[in-house]
Design an enzyme around this catalytic site. Structure first.
Site, mmCIF file in Angstrom:
data_model
loop_
_atom_site.group_PDB
_atom_site.id
_atom_site.type_symbol
_atom_site.label_atom_id
_atom_site.label_comp_id
_atom_site.label_asym_id
_atom_site.label_seq_id
_atom_site.Cartn_x
_atom_site.Cartn_y
_atom_site.Cartn_z
ATOM 1 N N MET A 166 0.839 -1.197 0.000
ATOM 2 C CA MET A 166 0.000 0.000 0.000
ATOM 3 C C MET A 166 0.877 1.252 0.000
ATOM 4 O O MET A 166 0.499 2.296 0.530
ATOM 5 C CB MET A 166 -0.995 -0.022 1.168
ATOM 6 C CG MET A 166 -2.040 -1.131 0.978
ATOM 7 S SD MET A 166 -3.240 -1.300 2.316
ATOM 8 C CE MET A 166 -4.304 0.103 2.000
ATOM 9 N N ASN A 212 5.572 9.553 6.099
ATOM 10 C CA ASN A 212 6.473 8.613 6.777
ATOM 11 C C ASN A 212 7.907 9.111 6.633
ATOM 12 O O ASN A 212 8.333 9.481 5.528
ATOM 13 C CB ASN A 212 6.320 7.239 6.096
ATOM 14 C CG ASN A 212 6.969 6.094 6.843
ATOM 15 O OD1 ASN A 212 6.936 6.042 8.066
ATOM 16 N ND2 ASN A 212 7.539 5.153 6.096
ATOM 17 N N GLU A 213 8.618 9.173 7.739
ATOM 18 C CA GLU A 213 10.072 9.412 7.727
ATOM 19 C C GLU A 213 10.467 10.704 7.015
ATOM 20 O O GLU A 213 11.346 10.700 6.152
ATOM 21 C CB GLU A 213 10.794 8.215 7.097
ATOM 22 C CG GLU A 213 10.504 6.906 7.812
ATOM 23 C CD GLU A 213 11.276 5.722 7.234
ATOM 24 O OE1 GLU A 213 11.985 5.893 6.226
ATOM 25 O OE2 GLU A 213 11.144 4.630 7.800
ATOM 26 N N GLU A 252 5.788 -1.160 13.603
ATOM 27 C CA GLU A 252 6.956 -1.823 12.997
ATOM 28 C C GLU A 252 7.896 -2.427 14.041
ATOM 29 O O GLU A 252 9.104 -2.263 13.974
ATOM 30 C CB GLU A 252 7.713 -0.845 12.099
ATOM 31 C CG GLU A 252 6.793 -0.212 11.047
ATOM 32 C CD GLU A 252 7.497 0.703 10.070
ATOM 33 O OE1 GLU A 252 8.707 0.532 9.842
ATOM 34 O OE2 GLU A 252 6.828 1.592 9.511
HETATM 35 C C1 XIL Z 1 9.990 -2.125 4.438
HETATM 36 C C2 XIL Z 1 9.345 -3.460 4.173
HETATM 37 O O1 XIL Z 1 9.493 -4.277 5.310
HETATM 38 C C3 XIL Z 1 9.980 -4.115 2.991
HETATM 39 O O2 XIL Z 1 9.259 -5.302 2.667
HETATM 40 C C4 XIL Z 1 9.955 -3.142 1.815
HETATM 41 O O3 XIL Z 1 10.590 -3.717 0.737
HETATM 42 C C5 XIL Z 1 10.625 -1.859 2.185
HETATM 43 O O4 XIL Z 1 9.990 -1.315 3.309
HETATM 44 N N1 XIL Z 1 10.303 1.840 7.576
HETATM 45 C C6 XIL Z 1 9.019 1.751 7.087
HETATM 46 C C7 XIL Z 1 8.572 0.522 6.435
HETATM 47 O O5 XIL Z 1 8.205 2.669 7.281
HETATM 48 O O6 XIL Z 1 7.639 0.761 5.415
HETATM 49 C C8 XIL Z 1 9.734 -0.260 5.888
HETATM 50 O O7 XIL Z 1 9.238 -1.493 5.423
HETATM 51 C C9 XIL Z 1 10.796 -0.466 6.929
HETATM 52 C C10 XIL Z 1 11.322 0.853 7.397
#
Ligand code: XIL
Length: 442
Positions: free
Chosen positions: A165, A247-248, A354
């Site tokens: 997504m 994000n980030e 996460e």
């Molecule tokens: C990562 C996923 O785990 C991977 O499968 C994808 O290829 C790259 O992204 N910070 C985030 C997540 O906000 O979306 C990231 O996830 C990890 C770091």
């Protein structure tokens, strides 16, 4: 027969081994095969679904010979696929499992009776350990069935798409959306009565090339972003009830915004513009800002709260997502507490997003050890205890970033072995899983 009890004492792994040695029918006339034929198998009863058994053919000397499973007496036979074979029974009961090998001198069989129950000694489900917040799992659309599905449905009540997504997947070329995987994940969550957390609309690390190289004017870029946020959020309105909008956005170790294409094209206030688009698109959705290292990176945390305060003054934010990509040594509980305190004092929801807990950050082990498993259990318990201690009104969810250790994104990311999740490769809950539950015990 051997029984493995996990040390938390709440999970029982039943492994049954049995062996039948082949006997030649006529020792005088039949030449000995080059390797003795031994027909044997193991049975594992799932701890997530006690009606499911996994059988492993451990026979020797049977190379090139056909073999078949039969999961009930006189039931259909299933040819052995040379790997673990799963079978799901419809109801509790005693069942005869038979492995048949077609040996040159006739069939050789091994069999055993297994008992499957509806209520064997399964551990409590994570989602049932609290009614104050939901327990989330990052999923991929091809990891929602079979044993993944058993665990998802039993243990989790919140889903986040691990990558499907994000903008590069949902909006691969201008004007052409691809919601195939996103729809599958959202449908799965809705069908199974789970909350779905949308992740993530605007992230510098998941931008399709055409957006990076956008050929229109800055105003056209902004219109395109508004259209994208609106299209995605209205599609899932009422189903995806919360979103990481941005994000980030903050550089590591600084109070500076990353110089992403969004900032370059839309200006320093691109963040509040995106949250306004999101609020307009689905006024009922909870809007989160999500970032990593918010616990110990003091500058980043301060910059995050500045962004959040600005959004809050316009009623554009509902919560903070602190990505919990942590390890067994770091960050400290005080550092984790600091981001909770800042979020609670602002009256916002806190998402521990996460979560994964590395056990090998210094690359000094090559296999998962009991000592690291215990350290991980302790760290997970600490994280969940901190979360659970905050006022209920600020609670939202803890989301775990992947199911099995072998599926973690961290192995590729760091290029070294690690075991950061709550289930092992055989889908068995680890001590870390016990640590999560322990934190929520009365
Ligand atoms: C990562 C996923 O785990 C991977 O499968 C994808 O290829 C790259 O992204 N910070 C985030 C997540 O906000 O979306 C990231 O996830 C990890 C770091």
């Amino acid at each position: 027969m051997k029984y493995l009890l996990n040390l938390g004492g709440i999970c029982v792994l039943l492994v049954i081994s049995f062996t039948i040695f082949a006997c030649s029918k006529d020792d005088d006339s039949t030449p000995e095969p080059p390797t003795p034929i031994i027909v044997s198998f193991d049975v594992i009863i799932s701890q997530q679904n006690s009606l499911r058994v996994t059988v492993n053919n451990t026979s020797t000397g049977v190379n090139g010979l056909n073999s078949y499973w039969q999961f009930t007496e006189n039931g259909p036979v299933v040819s052995d696929q040379a790997g673990p074979e799963m079978h799901l029974y419809d109801a509790a009961g005693e069942y005869l499992i038979t492995l048949t090998v077609e040996a040159p001198d006739g069939d050789i069989q091994a069999s055993e009776i297994v008992t499957v129950t509806d209520d064997n000694e399964m551990h409590p489900a994570l989602k049932d350990a609290t009614d104050k917040f939901s327990v989330g799992m990052a999923v991929q659309s091809n990891r929602m069935d079979g044993q993944h599905g058993d665990i998802l449905v039993r243990e989790f009540n919140n889903l986040t798409a691990e990558y499907e997504m994000k903008m590069n997947i949902m909006y691969p070329s201008e004007g052409n959306y691809d919601f195939t995987a996103a729809d599958a994940i959202v449908d799965y969550g809705v069908t199974n009565d789970m909350d779905i957390h949308g992740h993530t609309l605007i992230w510098h690390n998941a931008i399709p090339d055409w957006v990076d190289n956008f050929s229109g004017t800055d105003q056209e870029f902004e219109d395109m972003i508004e259209d994208y946020i609106t299209t995605v959020m209205t599609r899932y309105a009422g189903e995806v009830r919360s979103w990481d909008v941005v994000n980030e956005a903050i550089e590591d170790g600084s109070n500076q915004l990353r110089n992403s294409v969004f900032r370059q094209r839309m200006g320093d206030d691109y963040i509040s513009k995106c949250y306004q688009f999101a609020r307009n698109a689905d006024p009922d959705a909870l809007l989160f800002y999500n970032d990593y290292n918010l616990t110990f990176d003091v500058g980043k945390q301060a910059a995050m709260f500045d962004i959040v305060d600005d959004l809050a003054s316009q009623n554009l934010i509902d919560g903070v997502g602190a990505q919990m990509h942590i390890d067994i040594f770091f960050p400290s509980s005080a550092q984790i507490q600091s981001v909770v305190d800042g979020t609670v004092s602002r009256g916002l929801k806190m998402h521990f997003a996460e979560l994964d807990v590395r056990v090998n950050p210094n690359n000094d082990i090559t296999s998962f050890t009991e000592a690291r498993a215990i350290a991980q259990q302790n760290k997970v318990r600490e994280v969940v205890e901190i979360y659970d201690a905050m006022p209920d009104v600020n609670k939202f969810a803890i989301t775990i970033w992947g199911m099995r250790d072998t599926e973690t994104w961290l192995i590729d990311f760091w290029g070294q072995p690690d075991w950061p999740l709550l289930y092992d490769v055989a889908f068995q809950p680890k001590r870390a899983h016990t640590g999560f539950l322990e934190a929520l015990e009365d």
